[in-house]
Design a protein around this motif. Structure first.
Motif, PDB file in Angstrom:
ATOM      1  N   GLU A 104       0.494  -1.104  -0.403  1.00 46.15           N
ATOM      2  CA  GLU A 104      -0.001  -0.132   0.275  1.00 46.15           C
ATOM      3  C   GLU A 104       1.457   1.073   0.041  1.00 46.15           C
ATOM      4  O   GLU A 104       1.912   0.943  -0.105  1.00 46.15           O
ATOM      5  N   MET A 105      -0.020   2.556  -0.462  1.00 48.40           N
ATOM      6  CA  MET A 105       0.920   3.735  -0.291  1.00 48.40           C
ATOM      7  C   MET A 105       1.681   4.015   1.377  1.00 48.40           C
ATOM      8  O   MET A 105       0.449   3.523   1.669  1.00 48.40           O
ATOM      9  N   VAL A 106       2.309   4.429   0.906  1.00 49.08           N
ATOM     10  CA  VAL A 106       3.017   4.549   2.457  1.00 49.08           C
ATOM     11  C   VAL A 106       2.515   6.330   2.712  1.00 49.08           C
ATOM     12  O   VAL A 106       1.789   7.130   2.183  1.00 49.08           O
ATOM     13  N   ASP A 107       2.433   6.654   3.706  1.00 45.90           N
ATOM     14  CA  ASP A 107       1.601   8.110   4.780  1.00 45.90           C
ATOM     15  C   ASP A 107       3.229   8.404   4.323  1.00 45.90           C
ATOM     16  O   ASP A 107       4.168   8.747   4.677  1.00 45.90           O
ATOM     17  N   ASP A 108       2.966  10.524   3.720  1.00 46.98           N
ATOM     18  CA  ASP A 108       3.449  11.000   3.070  1.00 46.98           C
ATOM     19  C   ASP A 108       3.521  12.279   4.015  1.00 46.98           C
ATOM     20  O   ASP A 108       4.021  13.555   4.115  1.00 46.98           O
ATOM     21  N   THR A 109       3.311  12.001   5.179  1.00 49.85           N
ATOM     22  CA  THR A 109       2.828  13.081   6.301  1.00 49.85           C
ATOM     23  C   THR A 109       4.409  13.840   6.372  1.00 49.85           C
ATOM     24  O   THR A 109       5.204  12.926   6.993  1.00 49.85           O
ATOM     25  N   LEU A 110       4.717  14.516   6.314  1.00 48.75           N
ATOM     26  CA  LEU A 110       6.010  15.076   6.429  1.00 48.75           C
ATOM     27  C   LEU A 110       6.485  14.902   8.193  1.00 48.75           C
ATOM     28  O   LEU A 110       5.741  14.991   9.326  1.00 48.75           O
ATOM     29  N   MET A 111       7.833  14.437   8.032  1.00 56.01           N
ATOM     30  CA  MET A 111       8.357  14.696   9.746  1.00 56.01           C
ATOM     31  C   MET A 111       8.246  15.861  10.579  1.00 56.01           C
ATOM     32  O   MET A 111       8.556  16.792  10.388  1.00 56.01           O
ATOM     33  N   ASP A 112       7.615  15.859  12.126  1.00 54.21           N
ATOM     34  CA  ASP A 112       7.255  17.105  12.776  1.00 54.21           C
ATOM     35  C   ASP A 112       8.316  17.230  13.444  1.00 54.21           C
ATOM     36  O   ASP A 112       9.444  16.206  14.154  1.00 54.21           O
ATOM     37  N   THR A 113       9.090  18.480  13.164  1.00 49.99           N
ATOM     38  CA  THR A 113      10.825  18.722  13.868  1.00 49.99           C
ATOM     39  C   THR A 113      10.328  19.708  15.424  1.00 49.99           C
ATOM     40  O   THR A 113      11.184  20.177  15.751  1.00 49.99           O
ATOM     41  N   GLU A 114       8.558  19.913  15.164  1.00 45.83           N
ATOM     42  CA  GLU A 114       9.079  21.267  16.304  1.00 45.83           C
ATOM     43  C   GLU A 114       9.091  20.338  18.053  1.00 45.83           C
ATOM     44  O   GLU A 114       9.816  21.799  18.571  1.00 45.83           O
ATOM     45  N   GLY A 115       9.460  19.483  18.172  1.00 51.14           N
ATOM     46  CA  GLY A 115       9.552  18.590  19.464  1.00 51.14           C
ATOM     47  C   GLY A 115      11.465  18.327  19.259  1.00 51.14           C
ATOM     48  O   GLY A 115      12.010  19.222  20.771  1.00 51.14           O
ATOM     49  N   LEU A 116      12.207  19.344  18.527  1.00 45.58           N
ATOM     50  CA  LEU A 116      13.159  18.195  17.727  1.00 45.58           C
ATOM     51  C   LEU A 116      14.151  20.287  18.560  1.00 45.58           C
ATOM     52  O   LEU A 116      14.795  20.863  18.952  1.00 45.58           O
ATOM     53  N   GLU A 117      13.383  20.637  17.883  1.00 44.60           N
ATOM     54  CA  GLU A 117      13.615  22.662  18.219  1.00 44.60           C
ATOM     55  C   GLU A 117      13.102  22.958  19.471  1.00 44.60           C
ATOM     56  O   GLU A 117      14.555  23.562  20.220  1.00 44.60           O
ATOM     57  N   GLU A 118      12.628  22.878  20.627  1.00 39.81           N
ATOM     58  CA  GLU A 118      13.068  22.819  22.109  1.00 39.81           C
ATOM     59  C   GLU A 118      14.368  22.200  22.739  1.00 39.81           C
ATOM     60  O   GLU A 118      14.770  22.838  23.342  1.00 39.81           O
ATOM     61  N   ASP A 119      14.488  21.164  22.206  1.00 42.26           N
ATOM     62  CA  ASP A 119      15.566  20.184  22.409  1.00 42.26           C
ATOM     63  C   ASP A 119      16.802  21.320  22.425  1.00 42.26           C
ATOM     64  O   ASP A 119      18.136  21.273  22.958  1.00 42.26           O
ATOM     65  N   GLU A 120      17.052  21.388  20.959  1.00 46.20           N
ATOM     66  CA  GLU A 120      18.017  21.888  20.288  1.00 46.20           C
ATOM     67  C   GLU A 120      18.682  23.248  20.826  1.00 46.20           C
ATOM     68  O   GLU A 120      19.557  23.268  21.037  1.00 46.20           O
ATOM     69  N   GLU A 121      17.688  23.274  21.491  1.00 46.09           N
ATOM     70  CA  GLU A 121      18.041  25.022  21.789  1.00 46.09           C
ATOM     71  C   GLU A 121      18.137  25.043  23.505  1.00 46.09           C
ATOM     72  O   GLU A 121      18.088  25.957  24.433  1.00 46.09           O
ATOM     73  N   ALA A 122      17.303  24.262  23.658  1.00 47.57           N
ATOM     74  CA  ALA A 122      18.403  24.109  25.433  1.00 47.57           C
ATOM     75  C   ALA A 122      19.595  24.630  26.211  1.00 47.57           C
ATOM     76  O   ALA A 122      20.272  23.743  25.367  1.00 47.57           O
ATOM     77  N   GLU A 123      19.211  25.227  26.622  1.00 44.81           N
ATOM     78  CA  GLU A 123      20.913  25.892  27.551  1.00 44.81           C
ATOM     79  C   GLU A 123      22.361  25.046  27.934  1.00 44.81           C
ATOM     80  O   GLU A 123      23.317  25.021  27.516  1.00 44.81           O
ATOM     81  N   GLU A 124      21.699  23.584  28.792  1.00 40.57           N
ATOM     82  CA  GLU A 124      22.504  22.882  28.746  1.00 40.57           C
ATOM     83  C   GLU A 124      23.608  22.526  27.672  1.00 40.57           C
ATOM     84  O   GLU A 124      24.534  21.550  28.049  1.00 40.57           O
ATOM     85  N   GLU A 125      22.475  22.227  26.689  1.00 36.78           N
ATOM     86  CA  GLU A 125      23.133  21.652  25.494  1.00 36.78           C
ATOM     87  C   GLU A 125      23.726  22.549  24.448  1.00 36.78           C
ATOM     88  O   GLU A 125      25.001  22.499  24.384  1.00 36.78           O
ATOM     89  N   VAL A 126      24.019  23.790  24.622  1.00 37.97           N
ATOM     90  CA  VAL A 126      24.676  25.013  24.458  1.00 37.97           C
ATOM     91  C   VAL A 126      25.622  25.097  24.992  1.00 37.97           C
ATOM     92  O   VAL A 126      27.003  25.655  24.377  1.00 37.97           O
ATOM     93  N   ASP A 127      25.845  24.873  26.559  1.00 36.91           N
ATOM     94  CA  ASP A 127      26.536  25.133  27.320  1.00 36.91           C
ATOM     95  C   ASP A 127      27.947  23.957  26.328  1.00 36.91           C
ATOM     96  O   ASP A 127      28.922  24.109  27.185  1.00 36.91           O
ATOM     97  N   LYS A 128      27.341  23.144  26.887  1.00 35.69           N
ATOM     98  CA  LYS A 128      28.210  20.914  26.786  1.00 35.69           C
ATOM     99  C   LYS A 128      29.054  21.784  25.382  1.00 35.69           C
ATOM    100  O   LYS A 128      30.366  21.589  24.969  1.00 35.69           O
TER     101      LYS A 128
END
Length: 229
Positions: free
Chosen positions: A155-179
C-alpha cells in the motif's frame, strides 16, 4: 527490437529486471541527494565553529563588547546543534536507503528463483520513514509507487512530513548549548547566560565584523531551511 520492447511494455508492463533497475536508480538518486546535503552540513558545521571561536576571541580582546559577543557565541552554538542533529538524521536516512536497496534486490532475486514475490513489511516500514523526510519526499513517493507496482509493498505509504517541532525545543536547551561551547572553547568559555546581564553593554554601532557574522548566520539558517524543503 527496441520498438518491440516498447510495445511489449505497453501491453504487459515492465519486466522484473526493468522494475529492479528503476527502483535501484531511484535509490541511488536519493543517496546522492543525501550525500550532497550531508557534505553541505559538514561545511556549515566548520563555519559555525569558526564563528564561535571568532566571537569568543573578540569578547576577550574587548571587554566592552563581551556581552554582545557572548550572546553571539550562544546563537552560533544553537545553530551548530541544529546542524549536527540534522546531519545525524540524514546519516540515519542514508543507512535506511542502503537497507532498502539490499532488501529490494533480495526480493527480486527470490522472485527470479520462485517465480513470485512477497510483500515486505520491513521495506514498507523503511520507505514509510523515508518518505516523511522533507529532503526526499518527492523521489521517495516515486520509489514507493514503483515498489507497489512490483508487489514489494502492498500500500501507499504515509507521506506526512516529519514533525520537527519537538526537536527545536531540545536543540535550544541551554545545557546543551553549554556543552557544545565547552567542547569547542575548552578553558575559554564565555559567561553563562545568567551572568551576561552583569557584563557591560556597548553603546557604539556594531562593527563591520559583526555585520559579516550576522550575515553569515542568516545564510546558514537559509541553507538549513532550504535543506528541509
Amino acid at each position: 527490437m527496441e520498438a518491440i520492447g516498447r510495445v511489449r511494455g505497453l501491453i504487459w508492463g515492465p519486466t522484473p529486471e526493468e522494475q529492479k533497475r528503476k527502483c535501484n536508480a531511484l535509490v541511488r538518486q536519493n543517496v546522492r541527494k543525501l550525500d550532497r546535503d550531508i557534505q553541505g552540513l559538514k561545511m556549515t558545521e566548520q563555519k559555525t565553529k569558526n564563528l564561535i571561536l571568532q566571537s569568543s576571541k573578540r569578547a576577550q580582546r574587548n571587554p566592552s563588547m563581551a556581552k554582545q559577543a557572548n550572546q553571539e557565541v550562544r546563537i552560533f552554538a544553537r545553530e551548530l546543534i541544529r546542524v549536527r542533529k540534522q546531519n545525524s538524521r540524514l546519516q540515519t536516512s542514508k543507512a535506511q536507503l542502503n537497507s532498502v536497496q539490499m532488501q529490494v534486490n533480495e526480493a527480486f532475486s527470490v522472485r527470479k528463483i520462485e517465480g513470485s514475490i512477497k510483500a515486505s513489511t520491513g521495506i514498507m516500514k523503511d520507505v514509510n520513514s523515508l518518505v516523511r523526510l522533507p529532503e526526499l519526499t518527492g523521489t521517495m513517493r516515486e520509489l514507493s509507487s514503483e515498489l507497489m507496482k512490483a508487489g514489494i509493498i502492498e500500500e501507499m505509504v504515509d507521506d506526512t512530513l516529519m514533525d520537527t517541532e519537538g526537536l527545536e525545543e531540545d536543540e535550544e536547551a541551554e545545557e546543551e548549548v553549554d556543552k557544545v561551547l565547552s567542547d569547542i572553547l575548552k578553558d575559554r568559555l564565555p559567561a553563562s547566560k545568567a551572568k551576561e546581564e552583569d557584563l557591560p553593554s556597548v553603546a557604539q554601532p556594531a562593527e563591520e565584523e559583526e555585520d559579516d557574522q550576522e550575515e553569515m548566520l542568516a545564510q546558514m539558517r537559509g541553507r538549513l531551511e532550504a535543506l528541509k524543503s
